[in-house]
Write an enzyme that holds these catalytic residues in place. Structure first.
Site, PDB file in Angstrom:
ATOM      1  N   GLY A   1      -7.690   5.107   8.560  1.00  0.00           N
ATOM      2  CA  GLY A   1      -8.405   4.378   7.508  1.00  0.00           C
ATOM      3  C   GLY A   1      -7.875   2.963   7.350  1.00  0.00           C
ATOM      4  N   PHE A   2      -6.563   2.849   7.254  1.00  0.00           N
ATOM      5  CA  PHE A   2      -5.905   1.546   7.108  1.00  0.00           C
ATOM      6  C   PHE A   2      -6.409   0.756   5.907  1.00  0.00           C
ATOM      7  CE2 PHE A   2      -5.937   2.236  11.862  1.00  0.00           C
ATOM      8  CZ  PHE A   2      -4.654   2.743  11.899  1.00  0.00           C
TER       9      PHE A   2
ATOM     10  N   ARG B   1      14.836   7.443   1.349  1.00  0.00           N
ATOM     11  CA  ARG B   1      14.974   8.657   2.157  1.00  0.00           C
ATOM     12  C   ARG B   1      13.795   8.776   3.114  1.00  0.00           C
ATOM     13  NH1 ARG B   1      16.166  13.033  -1.485  1.00  0.00           N
ATOM     14  NH2 ARG B   1      18.217  13.241  -0.544  1.00  0.00           N
ATOM     15  N   ILE B   2      14.097   9.079   4.343  1.00  0.00           N
ATOM     16  CA  ILE B   2      13.041   9.306   5.331  1.00  0.00           C
ATOM     17  C   ILE B   2      12.710  10.802   5.289  1.00  0.00           C
ATOM     18  CG2 ILE B   2      12.459   9.218   7.784  1.00  0.00           C
ATOM     19  CD1 ILE B   2      12.625   6.471   6.270  1.00  0.00           C
TER      20      ILE B   2
ATOM     21  N   GLN C   1       4.500   6.384  12.045  1.00  0.00           N
ATOM     22  CA  GLN C   1       3.916   5.351  11.197  1.00  0.00           C
ATOM     23  C   GLN C   1       4.398   3.974  11.601  1.00  0.00           C
ATOM     24  OE1 GLN C   1       1.534   5.432   8.602  1.00  0.00           O
ATOM     25  NE2 GLN C   1       1.284   7.172   9.946  1.00  0.00           N
TER      26      GLN C   1
ATOM     27  N   GLU D   1       3.529   0.687   5.706  1.00  0.00           N
ATOM     28  CA  GLU D   1       3.073  -0.699   5.709  1.00  0.00           C
ATOM     29  C   GLU D   1       4.227  -1.639   6.015  1.00  0.00           C
ATOM     30  OE1 GLU D   1      -0.846  -0.208   2.988  1.00  0.00           O
ATOM     31  OE2 GLU D   1       0.872  -1.093   1.976  1.00  0.00           O
TER      32      GLU D   1
END
Ligand SMILES: Cc1cc2nc3c(=O)[nH]c(=O)nc-3n(C[C@H](O)[C@H](O)[C@H](O)COP(=O)(O)OP(=O)(O)OC[C@H]3O[C@@H](n4cnc5c(N)ncnc54)[C@H](O)[C@@H]3O)c2cc1C
Ligand code: SF4
Lengths: 316, 733
Positions: free
Chosen positions: B241-242, B616-617, B626, B693
């Site tokens: 979608g972005f 935190r990842i 991503q 992002e």
């Protein structure tokens, strides 16, 4: 897409005849260009003649020491053929620089020659375009023209021919063999196959109605370095801004045809004679009558720079 | 659950599941083609028919009349719904241009009719028969030309200032003043907009491709003039979608209207060219940046102004927002100005604001570093700030930009970069390295979820959160698994259905942190219910682990809590003012090495590294995916992506994926991503922040800076195509 009727031709003569006798008929080979254009109603054939089963899909030696490439030989198969790779490497390289693997699996030799321009206005049926709708005007002249031709253009159209394969074939002086609807055959040098736009940009080649391409003949192999250099905005799957097909001998003479800059593969034998004098001399002659737009003027320098890289590679 | 004090130690900190490298739980569905996307939805009872959109052939004006008789009589046609026939419809809250209805044309390819037929081919053929008589009007299509008419937008914070920029810039020892442009860009996601609408009486179900279920539901109800409760939206799988699927689009509206007219379920997909001119895009910007500094490299003054355009009622691209926060400097100002343009609607695209803002700012920083004779990594480090530079009393919640830059420089081999632009040549390649900071704010959005425990010990999570390819399914499953002490394969996740609790949705890189925080909240409630059911006193002293609940010596199977009936808990995370008292942002550094062909000016990326400090990842696999996707998009922005405006006819000319060139595999060689080990207790109980992002912000500038380092040619107009380089390259003849 408009409704159309469809037939699968089983002989060359029948195909040519059917095409001539039905108004609005077109041949379909791989369909990778024609179908897209039909979906957008840029092409609106009323009848399709499928030529995929004509059996002209072999590559055979000619008595003159060249190769006869059947019109239906797929781009993938042509690029992979041992004789092509060995003796006509410029052609194999040009093919592999075009489109994508999936498309090349479908795309045929004849279809590739007759594929139509990628001018964006040609593709947008809401916009004026002399090629799509004669007399409606050329949107590209005052619009987006970065990709388009700088030479061989007219006030009516500045579209370029998008093929890579054809550029290499032009350097090799290939000959296009056809059958007309009355059954007669002829041989058209590739130099004469495509027409410049003039006032009739919608007429792109010299073939008559119903004239079927059956083969492309390559003359005897040329010795020398075979180079195909395609310049594009991304590394793959993009049409050429400029491309160069060259066969260069150790003494610096040779052949060079340029793609991306004209309505047909662009080659000028007089310019070619300047090869030993370097890229600048060749380009000056080759582009002597160029009429670039502001947006595509960069192609002038790009041709020269690319050619000089090609010549350096040939020397190296 | 209200989150208004920093997170303490909580079950997520165990890190048994959250933070682990867990493959996408929806992966097998996708790789085997069983994940059903909007257009593929098939219910054997539904006899679907097909709608095909007709778009305006002019950019601005009015429809005088429409002749649909030929279309109506074409084979297979069931209905033709036209915008002039349907009259004015209300506009959704999140839409700038009308999606349908009325006779006014606001932009090229605005939907003016939908033709419904038994087959897709019949609908498309008939759509071509619609004849329209337009009264065309002149429009404004050229941002450069409209720049001087731009005004201060009414909403947001168009101006910001601290200290006295003008005075400080005037007296600065070293000054820099440059203007950059970024083009309009298209989201160009793989799955086009597509919807199926089916009416059952006055109730409407729409299978669609939406990032924000509740926004679509609300705006679709508004547009159709029906009660929101009557609208059911389904969007379980989304092919990217972005930002282009944040807001209701024409496919859903047309499908609903067409289905009502045809009295059959209708499928509508937007053909690819409509992506560019019918939907939204990232607006082009013109950006002026001024920097003043001491000779030692400290910035004393920084200004960033940005101009963009949009349709009346639209908003600006806030390209200056990172400049308010990224670097120190006592005297600063930003300004955002908006011109009226009659191009299609500009709107959010991945990292709106920061993505184009960083494209300009991070070239400017590179240029200024050079002017000061400083290494660009050091220059950034010198100007780091741990507080909001406009309000020094306001600290960052957590900021380790310096760590990102240092780690990256070391891992990338930055010391090998040629100090001299054009100083490194390998064969026909001019080789250069570039760096840019990465920066994107962390946004907090409320998010709800429902969790259910059944007697088999299966935990089911339901939320209207969406997975746009990001990995939402997986991180949500990990969250519930961690909270309830079960393995991931005991968690079922259902997303993208308007019958589920309203979530944050996917946007602004907030979805990962916020939606899992919502699931966390619901799981806390479920833990309480489990404790009560099993007769434990306080849930706080319980351990949920290995499918059991334990307190001291007492342990019981979790499933037992649901032995007579399923336990259900629902909650919603809401955020207090921790993002007011603290600036919450995400940080990173991008390093890029390029080769530029000395003859042709073709730029090819050789390798890329991103280092991210973003809390935190939650899952290193999906997070990495991503970031590498974002880096790829950044390469497109740097080198090829531009919606070309025909300033006479008023539309984006290169409206297909052959002419709007996004990178292909061959353009992207080696990419590496490093995540700094950190967590941010101010962001949520998950201590995570956005990442998707961040990965984009700065990439294009790093490429631009690498090209400069390779060639000595500075291009300030994106994309950096070869025509902008060749005149500055060495002679080759
Ligand atoms: C996304 C994309 C990218 C591409 N990139 C490139 C590229 O980089 N370089 C490049 O060179 N090409 C590229 N192409 C074009 C591709 O090479 C052509 O579409 C293909 O070669 C056409 O061959 P075909 O057999 O599919 O032709 P068709 O689509 O079947 O036919 C094309 C035309 O040829 C006519 N025709 C076909 N066979 C005969 C015959 N035997 N006699 C007379 N007329 C005939 C048809 O009537 C039609 O007018 C690309 C195409 C796509 C879709
Ligand atoms: S250049 Fe040719 S193809 Fe393009 S718009 Fe003009 S006439 Fe049409």
């Amino acid at each position: 897409m408009r409704a159309f009727s469809y037939e699968r031709a089983s002989t060359i003569e029948a195909a040519a005849k059917a095409a001539a006798s039905t108004d609005g008929a077109k041949f379909i080979a791989g369909g990778t260009n024609l179908l897209d254009l039909m979906k957008l109603e840029i092409e609106t054939p009323t009848h399709l003649i499928d030529v995929n089963r004509l059996g002209v899909d072999r590559i055979e030696p000619t008595p003159e020491g060249g190769l006869r490439i059947g019109a239906l030989v797929r781009n993938t198969d042509l690029a992979a053929d041992e004789r092509i790779r060995r003796d006509y490497a410029v052609l194999a390289r040009a093919l592999l620089a075009g489109a994508s693997g999936q498309l090349r699996n479908r795309a045929t030799t004849a279809g590739n020659l007759l594929q139509r321009t990628r001018c964006p206005y040609f593709y947008d049926t809401s916009q004026p375009c002399n090629k799509r709708q004669p007399g409606s005007g050329c949107s590209a002249l005052s619009g987006f023209s970065r990709q388009l031709a700088v030479v061989g253009v007219s006030d009516a159209c500045i579209a370029n021919h998008p093929s890579d394969m054809a550029v290499a074939m032009r350097a090799l002086d290939a000959i296009v063999e056809t059958v007309r609807s009355d059954g007669t055959t002829r041989s058209v040098p590739i130099a004469d196959l495509h027409r410049l736009p003039g006032d009739t940009p919608h007429i792109e080649h010299v073939l008559e109605r119903g004239e079927l391409i059956t083969a492309v003949v390559l003359p005897k192999p040329l010795s020398g370095k075979h180079i195909y250099r395609k310049v594009r905005d991304r590394a793959s799957y993009a049409f050429a801004l400029v491309s160069i097909a060259a066969v260069v001998l150790p003494d610096g003479t040779g052949r060079v045809a340029v793609g991306g800059i004209a309505p047909k593969p662009w080659r000028d034998e007089a310019a070619e004679r300047e090869l030993p004098n370097g890229a600048r001399a060749v380009t000056a002659k080759l582009l002597a009558n160029a009429r670039p737009t502001e947006q595509n003027a960069f192609k002038m320098a790009l041709v020269e720079r690319t050619l000089s890289a090609v010549l350096a590679e040939a020397r190296g | 659950m209200r989150f208004d004090t920093p997170a303490m130690t909580n079950p997520i900190d165990q890190g048994k599941v959250v933070g682990q490298r867990i493959h996408r739980i929806d992966g097998p569905l996708k790789t085997t083609g069983r994940a059903v996307y909007a257009y593929e939805w098939h219910d054997s009872n539904g006899r679907y028919v097909y709608g095909y959109i007709v778009g305006s052939a002019i950019a601005k004006g009015r429809i005088r009349s429409m002749d649909v008789s030929a279309a109506r009589n074409a084979p297979g046609v069931l209905a033709v719904v036209t915008s002039d026939g349907i009259g004015d419809l209300k506009k959704g809250k999140y839409n700038t241009a009308k999606l349908f209805g009325g006779t006014e044309i606001q932009h090229y390819h605005q939907a003016i009719a939908v033709v419904v037929a038994e087959t897709f081919e019949e609908a498309r053929a008939a759509a071509a028969l619609v004849k329209v008589d337009y009264a065309e009007e002149k429009g404004a299509f050229d941002l450069e030309a409209a720049k001087d008419t731009a005004v201060k937008p009414e909403e947001g914070e168009p101006d910001s200032a601290a200290g006295d920029f003008d005075a400080a810039f005037e007296t600065a020892a070293v000054k820099f003043d440059q203007t950059y442009t970024t083009p309009d860009q298209s989201h160009a996601m793989m799955e086009p907009h597509a919807s199926i609408a089916a009416w059952n009486g006055d109730e409407l179900t729409v299978w669609t491709s939406s990032q924000m279920i509740d926004w679509w539901r609300t705006d679709l109800a508004t547009t159709l003039g029906i009660d929101k409760e009557k609208v059911h939206i389904m969007s379980p799988f989304i092919g990217g979608g972005f930002g282009c699927k944040l807001f209701l689009r024409a496919d859903a509206v047309l499908a609903a209207l067409a289905a009502r007219e045809a009295k059959r379920p209708v499928k509508v997909a937007l053909p690819r060219p409509f992506l560019m001119n019918n939907t939204t895009h990232r607006p082009a910007t013109i950006q002026r940046i001024r920097i003043g500094a001491e000779r030692d490299g400290r910035i004393t003054a920084i200004a960033h102004e940005s101009w963009s355009g949009d349709l009346p009622g639209g908003g600006p691209e806030v390209a200056v927002q990172q400049t308010r926060l990224l670097y120190a400097g006592a005297n600063r100002m930003t300004a955002t100005r908006l011109a009226t343009l009659d191009l299609p609607e500009g709107n959010a695209m991945r990292a709106p604001g920061e993505a184009p803002g960083m494209m300009a700012l991070e070239i400017a920083i590179d240029e200024m570093a050079e002017r000061l004779g400083r290494d660009p990594v050091d220059f950034r480090i010198i100007n780091d700030t741990q507080v909001d530079p406009e309000k020094p009393e306001r600290p960052f919640s957590h900021r380790n930009l310096v760590g990102c830059l240092r780690t990256g420089a070391e891992r990338f081999g930055w010391q090998d970069r040629s100090k001299q632009p054009g100083g490194r040549r390998e064969g026909n390649w001019l080789v250069g390295m570039g760096v840019a900071s990465a920066f994107r704010n962390n946004l907090l959005v409320p998010s709800g979820a429902r969790v259910r425990l059944d007697r088999e010990g299966i935990v089911t999570v339901e939320t209207d959160m969406t997975d746009i390819g990001t990995g939402s399914y997986t991180i949500i499953a990990q969250t519930a698994a961690e909270m309830l002490g079960v393995p991931v394969d005991k968690v079922a996740v259902s997303l993208g259905d308007s019958r589920f609790p309203v979530s944050s949705g996917s946007g602004g890189q907030f979805g990962g942190n916020c939606s899992t925080a919502g699931v966390y909240a619901a799981c806390v409630k479920l833990r309480e219910a489990v404790a009560q059911k099993l007769g434990f006193n306080s849930p706080d002293e319980l351990t949920f682990s290995g499918g059991e609940v334990r307190a001291g010596d007492r342990r019981m199977p979790l499933a037992q809590a649901a032995s007579d009936e399923a336990l259900v808990a629902e909650d919603r995370i809401e955020f207090g003012d921790l993002d007011k008292t603290h600036q919450q942002s995400t940080f990173g550094a991008h390093f890029v090495e390029v080769g530029v062909d000395v003859a042709t000016g073709e730029t090819r990326i050789r390798r890329m590294l991103a280092v991210c400090g973003a809390g935190r990842i939650l899952n290193p696999i999906t997070a990495r995916s991503q970031v590498i996707g974002a880096m790829t998009m950044g390469v497109g922005g740097a080198l090829s992506e531009e919606l070309v405006v025909d300033t006479e006819r008023g539309f984006f000319v290169n409206h297909d994926l052959a002419a709007y060139e996004v990178p292909v595999h061959a353009d992207i060689p080696h990419q590496e991503v490093i995540f700094l080990d950190e967590s941010d207790p101010m962001s949520s109980p998950m201590k995570a922040k956005g990442i998707a992002e961040l990965g984009l912000c700065g990439v294009a500038a790093a490429v631009a800076n690498a090209i400069y380092n390779a060639t000595g040619v500075r291009v300030r107009k994106y994309p950096i195509t070869l025509d902008k380089l060749i005149n500055g390259l060495p002679e080759v003849s």
